[in-house]
Motif scaffolding. Structure first.
Motif, PDB file in Angstrom:
ATOM      1  N   THR A  20      -7.241   0.181  -1.936  1.00 25.61           N
ATOM      2  CA  THR A  20      -7.989  -0.764  -1.113  1.00 25.61           C
ATOM      3  C   THR A  20      -7.064  -1.512  -0.170  1.00 25.61           C
ATOM      4  OG1 THR A  20      -7.854  -2.498  -2.788  1.00 25.61           O
ATOM      5  CG2 THR A  20      -9.830  -1.101  -2.816  1.00 25.61           C
ATOM      6  N   SER A  21      -7.631  -1.816   0.983  1.00 27.29           N
ATOM      7  CA  SER A  21      -6.952  -2.646   1.978  1.00 27.29           C
ATOM      8  C   SER A  21      -7.578  -4.025   1.921  1.00 27.29           C
ATOM      9  CB  SER A  21      -7.136  -2.044   3.371  1.00 27.29           C
ATOM     10  OG  SER A  21      -6.591  -0.753   3.426  1.00 27.29           O
TER      11      SER A  21
ATOM     12  N   THR B 158     -13.768  -2.966   2.973  1.00 24.60           N
ATOM     13  CA  THR B 158     -13.316  -2.247   1.783  1.00 24.60           C
ATOM     14  C   THR B 158     -14.436  -2.003   0.789  1.00 24.60           C
ATOM     15  OG1 THR B 158     -10.992  -2.835   1.903  1.00 24.60           O
ATOM     16  CG2 THR B 158     -11.851  -2.448  -0.274  1.00 24.60           C
ATOM     17  N   ASP B 159     -15.260  -2.999   0.526  1.00 21.98           N
ATOM     18  CA  ASP B 159     -16.299  -2.848  -0.490  1.00 21.98           C
ATOM     19  C   ASP B 159     -17.223  -1.695  -0.156  1.00 21.98           C
ATOM     20  OD1 ASP B 159     -17.629  -3.772  -2.910  1.00 21.98           O
ATOM     21  OD2 ASP B 159     -19.274  -4.298  -1.568  1.00 21.98           O
TER      22      ASP B 159
ATOM     23  N   GLU C 107      -7.566   6.573  -3.121  1.00 27.91           N
ATOM     24  CA  GLU C 107      -7.708   5.517  -2.124  1.00 27.91           C
ATOM     25  C   GLU C 107      -7.127   4.243  -2.717  1.00 27.91           C
ATOM     26  OE1 GLU C 107      -8.560   5.871   0.924  1.00 27.91           O
ATOM     27  OE2 GLU C 107      -9.919   7.593   1.028  1.00 27.91           O
TER      28      GLU C 107
ATOM     29  N   LEU D 151      -9.385   5.271  -7.492  1.00 25.16           N
ATOM     30  CA  LEU D 151      -9.396   4.094  -6.630  1.00 25.16           C
ATOM     31  C   LEU D 151      -8.443   3.057  -7.213  1.00 25.16           C
ATOM     32  CD1 LEU D 151     -10.504   2.426  -4.250  1.00 25.16           C
ATOM     33  CD2 LEU D 151     -12.378   1.708  -5.766  1.00 25.16           C
TER      34      LEU D 151
ATOM     35  N   ASP E 182     -14.690   1.930   0.419  1.00 23.66           N
ATOM     36  CA  ASP E 182     -13.962   2.524  -0.714  1.00 23.66           C
ATOM     37  C   ASP E 182     -14.750   2.533  -2.022  1.00 23.66           C
ATOM     38  OD1 ASP E 182     -11.778   2.991   0.919  1.00 23.66           O
ATOM     39  OD2 ASP E 182     -10.725   1.169   0.326  1.00 23.66           O
ATOM     40  N   ARG E 183     -15.676   1.601  -2.192  1.00 25.41           N
ATOM     41  CA  ARG E 183     -16.405   1.495  -3.458  1.00 25.41           C
ATOM     42  C   ARG E 183     -17.794   2.124  -3.418  1.00 25.41           C
ATOM     43  NH1 ARG E 183     -14.415  -4.040  -2.769  1.00 25.41           N
ATOM     44  NH2 ARG E 183     -12.412  -4.180  -3.833  1.00 25.41           N
TER      45      ARG E 183
ATOM     46  N   HIS F   8       0.859  -1.198   0.000  1.00 24.58           N
ATOM     47  CA  HIS F   8       0.000   0.000   0.000  1.00 24.58           C
ATOM     48  C   HIS F   8       0.893   1.245   0.000  1.00 24.58           C
ATOM     49  CE1 HIS F   8      -2.598   3.068   1.818  1.00 24.58           C
ATOM     50  NE2 HIS F   8      -3.638   2.333   1.476  1.00 24.58           N
TER      51      HIS F   8
ATOM     52  N   ASP G 217      -8.044  -5.686  -4.872  1.00 24.72           N
ATOM     53  CA  ASP G 217      -8.819  -6.932  -4.912  1.00 24.72           C
ATOM     54  C   ASP G 217      -9.135  -7.334  -6.344  1.00 24.72           C
ATOM     55  OD1 ASP G 217      -8.960  -7.263  -2.113  1.00 24.72           O
ATOM     56  OD2 ASP G 217     -10.685  -5.915  -1.999  1.00 24.72           O
TER      57      ASP G 217
ATOM     58  N   ASP H 184      -7.736  -0.475  -6.841  1.00 23.67           N
ATOM     59  CA  ASP H 184      -8.430  -1.618  -6.257  1.00 23.67           C
ATOM     60  C   ASP H 184      -7.548  -2.858  -6.358  1.00 23.67           C
ATOM     61  OD1 ASP H 184     -10.180  -3.688  -5.546  1.00 23.67           O
ATOM     62  OD2 ASP H 184     -11.903  -2.537  -6.277  1.00 23.67           O
TER      63      ASP H 184
END
Length: 189
Positions: free
Chosen positions: A110-111, A116-117, A108, A138, A120-121, A43, A142, A140
């Motif tokens: 994602t962690s 997270t969903d 951002e 973003l 951040d989304r 990150h 994932d 992402d």
């Protein structure tokens, strides 16, 4: 009228400061208290890499990491985005929670956590659009995609551009440069 408990900014700041001393980061977005995972090394590398890209393309701007912002839409709130792109000196003289009026882009990353969903989304794009932040990037990890949200209008972003890591993505005005996302492949699980 729907009843929702309210928390004053001063109360949140006191609780967030205490939590941070214990290694937990808190955010208050859309009147809801959230926990943000502590960033891992990958990150951090993404933010370092993105800071360099921003400096190369827009040297008059700075990507401020973890800059506290007042996100006062719908409900009072505070957020600490992973990165806040603004002109150098934009936050001089402001306290821990700054006004976002000079912010050009929020970033951002994602962690790897269960929240997270939603955070951040869903919640953050809505809050940033309502605040009038021109661009939300973003990263992402994932889905291995970069998403650029832009053109905020009536509380939401009207344009979303999505590219898999490895493809270039255009970050529109007022930022205005193309980001090669190939290096992001090295910082995902």
């Amino acid at each position: 009228m729907e009843h929702r408990p309210q928390m004053r900014s001063e109360e949140f700041e006191r609780i967030a400061a205490a939590a941070e001393r214990e290694g937990v980061r808190l955010e208050f977005v859309h009147g809801r208290l959230g926990v943000k995972a502590v960033p891992d090394g990958d990150h951090d590398e993404i933010i370092r890499w993105l800071t360099r890209r921003c400096m190369q393309h827009r040297p008059e701007l700075w990507l401020y990491p973890e800059r506290g912002l007042k996100i006062e839409t719908y409900r009072n709130g505070n957020a600490k985005p992973d990165g806040t792109l603004a002109p150098e000196g934009a936050f001089a003289g402001q306290g821990e929670w700054a006004f976002p009026d000079q912010v050009l882009m929020i970033v951002e990353v994602t962690s790897y956590d269960a929240d997270t969903d939603r955070r951040d989304r869903e919640q953050k794009p809505a809050a940033y659009a309502e605040t009038g932040i021109p661009v939300y990037l973003l990263i992402d990890r994932d889905t291995c995609e970069a998403l650029v949200y832009s053109e905020p209008d009536a509380g939401s972003y009207t344009k979303i551009l999505r590219r898999p890591f490895g493809k270039a993505i255009e970050i529109p005005a007022p930022v205005g440069f193309t980001l090669d996302t190939e290096p992001l492949k090295d910082w995902v699980r």
